[in-house]
Design a protein around this motif. Sequence first.
Motif, PDB file in Angstrom:
ATOM      1  N   ARG A  40       0.838  -1.206   0.000  1.00 45.86           N
ATOM      2  CA  ARG A  40       0.000   0.000   0.000  1.00 45.86           C
ATOM      3  C   ARG A  40       0.866   1.246   0.000  1.00 45.86           C
ATOM      4  NH1 ARG A  40      -2.308   2.283   5.393  1.00 45.86           N
ATOM      5  NH2 ARG A  40      -0.066   2.648   5.484  1.00 45.86           N
ATOM      6  N   ASN A  41       1.928   1.234   0.805  1.00 46.62           N
ATOM      7  CA  ASN A  41       2.802   2.406   0.891  1.00 46.62           C
ATOM      8  C   ASN A  41       3.529   2.669  -0.416  1.00 46.62           C
ATOM      9  OD1 ASN A  41       1.930   2.808   3.491  1.00 46.62           O
ATOM     10  ND2 ASN A  41       3.751   1.918   4.442  1.00 46.62           N
ATOM     11  N   PHE A  42       3.892   1.615  -1.149  1.00 46.83           N
ATOM     12  CA  PHE A  42       4.477   1.830  -2.468  1.00 46.83           C
ATOM     13  C   PHE A  42       3.502   2.645  -3.319  1.00 46.83           C
ATOM     14  CE2 PHE A  42       7.032  -2.371  -2.234  1.00 46.83           C
ATOM     15  CZ  PHE A  42       8.171  -1.725  -1.792  1.00 46.83           C
ATOM     16  N   MET A  43       2.216   2.271  -3.286  1.00 42.64           N
ATOM     17  CA  MET A  43       1.220   2.986  -4.096  1.00 42.64           C
ATOM     18  C   MET A  43       1.028   4.411  -3.605  1.00 42.64           C
ATOM     19  SD  MET A  43      -1.671   0.178  -5.136  1.00 42.64           S
ATOM     20  CE  MET A  43      -2.024  -0.463  -3.503  1.00 42.64           C
ATOM     21  N   MET A  44       0.954   4.601  -2.287  1.00 42.35           N
ATOM     22  CA  MET A  44       0.664   5.922  -1.728  1.00 42.35           C
ATOM     23  C   MET A  44       1.847   6.885  -1.797  1.00 42.35           C
ATOM     24  SD  MET A  44      -1.590   5.031   1.648  1.00 42.35           S
ATOM     25  CE  MET A  44      -1.564   6.735   2.191  1.00 42.35           C
ATOM     26  N   CYS A 102      -5.412   2.567  -3.511  1.00 44.00           N
ATOM     27  CA  CYS A 102      -5.051   1.884  -4.754  1.00 44.00           C
ATOM     28  C   CYS A 102      -4.751   2.914  -5.828  1.00 44.00           C
ATOM     29  CB  CYS A 102      -6.164   0.943  -5.209  1.00 44.00           C
ATOM     30  SG  CYS A 102      -7.720   1.741  -5.609  1.00 44.00           S
ATOM     31  N   VAL A 103      -3.877   2.544  -6.727  1.00 44.78           N
ATOM     32  CA  VAL A 103      -3.631   3.333  -7.935  1.00 44.78           C
ATOM     33  C   VAL A 103      -4.449   2.695  -9.041  1.00 44.78           C
ATOM     34  CG1 VAL A 103      -1.307   4.054  -7.266  1.00 44.78           C
ATOM     35  CG2 VAL A 103      -1.616   1.955  -8.615  1.00 44.78           C
ATOM     36  N   HIS A 104      -4.516   3.346 -10.169  1.00 41.39           N
ATOM     37  CA  HIS A 104      -5.100   2.747 -11.368  1.00 41.39           C
ATOM     38  C   HIS A 104      -3.957   2.450 -12.318  1.00 41.39           C
ATOM     39  CE1 HIS A 104      -9.543   3.800 -10.946  1.00 41.39           C
ATOM     40  NE2 HIS A 104      -8.977   4.157  -9.822  1.00 41.39           N
ATOM     41  N   VAL A 105      -4.096   1.339 -13.022  1.00 42.28           N
ATOM     42  CA  VAL A 105      -3.116   1.000 -14.046  1.00 42.28           C
ATOM     43  C   VAL A 105      -3.836   0.871 -15.380  1.00 42.28           C
ATOM     44  CG1 VAL A 105      -1.531  -0.111 -12.430  1.00 42.28           C
ATOM     45  CG2 VAL A 105      -3.188  -1.487 -13.656  1.00 42.28           C
ATOM     46  N   GLN A 106      -3.115   1.217 -16.428  1.00 42.56           N
ATOM     47  CA  GLN A 106      -3.662   1.190 -17.781  1.00 42.56           C
ATOM     48  C   GLN A 106      -2.749   0.336 -18.661  1.00 42.56           C
ATOM     49  OE1 GLN A 106      -3.555   4.947 -19.964  1.00 42.56           O
ATOM     50  NE2 GLN A 106      -5.654   4.526 -20.610  1.00 42.56           N
ATOM     51  N   ALA A 107      -3.376  -0.492 -19.469  1.00 47.71           N
ATOM     52  CA  ALA A 107      -2.621  -1.363 -20.369  1.00 47.71           C
ATOM     53  C   ALA A 107      -1.787  -0.533 -21.332  1.00 47.71           C
ATOM     54  CB  ALA A 107      -3.576  -2.262 -21.152  1.00 47.71           C
ATOM     55  N   VAL A 108      -0.584  -1.010 -21.602  1.00 53.18           N
ATOM     56  CA  VAL A 108       0.287  -0.422 -22.612  1.00 53.18           C
ATOM     57  C   VAL A 108       0.459  -1.407 -23.764  1.00 53.18           C
ATOM     58  CG1 VAL A 108       2.640   0.368 -23.115  1.00 53.18           C
ATOM     59  CG2 VAL A 108       1.495   1.092 -21.007  1.00 53.18           C
ATOM     60  N   LYS A 109       0.771  -2.674 -23.414  1.00 52.26           N
ATOM     61  CA  LYS A 109       1.011  -3.665 -24.464  1.00 52.26           C
ATOM     62  C   LYS A 109       0.885  -5.065 -23.886  1.00 52.26           C
ATOM     63  CE  LYS A 109       4.514  -5.014 -27.874  1.00 52.26           C
ATOM     64  NZ  LYS A 109       3.642  -5.019 -29.009  1.00 52.26           N
ATOM     65  N   LYS A 110       0.120  -5.889 -24.594  1.00 49.16           N
ATOM     66  CA  LYS A 110       0.104  -7.307 -24.254  1.00 49.16           C
ATOM     67  C   LYS A 110       1.389  -7.912 -24.795  1.00 49.16           C
ATOM     68  CE  LYS A 110      -2.287 -11.632 -24.584  1.00 49.16           C
ATOM     69  NZ  LYS A 110      -3.548 -12.288 -24.512  1.00 49.16           N
TER      70      LYS A 110
END
Length: 156
Positions: A40-44, A102-110
């Motif tokens: 959690r701390n990594f994200m925050m 939580c953070v949000h992540v977005q796809a870049v490439k499969k």
Amino acid sequence: MTETHYWLMKSEPSEVSFDNLLTLANQEVAWFGVRNYQARNFMMRDMVLGDGVLFYHSNCAAPGIAGLARVSRLAEPDATQFDPLSPYFDPKATLEHPRWHCVHVQAVKKTRLLTLAELRQTPDLQTLRVLAKGNRLSITPVTLQEWKTLQDLLLR
């Protein structure tokens, strides 16, 4: 300018797989359900917009890196902590004092699936924290050198 960091983030494909991510609006998902204070701390504290993410499938028949993503939204309270029907419900969390973010992540490439076995066999990745004995963290930092090595392996 903020320094870019790199992360390996584990998701169980039964919850959210990289293929699932590709079907979501904006190909983006909240990284919900993290219930470890260090992760959690990594994200925050450490993640910034644009940070590179290795999307890792865990707790499945073929664990490994399934795709590349990026941090697309900074840490915010994880809504699942407030939902009594969620397996991630935390009765000690309140709207005024959330415990989990939580953070949000977005796809870049499969990418091709880079298996755990392949990671273990790559000499330049022996310091990768996901390979450390007893490591159970769902989010771990990745060094720039590890990131470059992984890019070479993933994008062959």
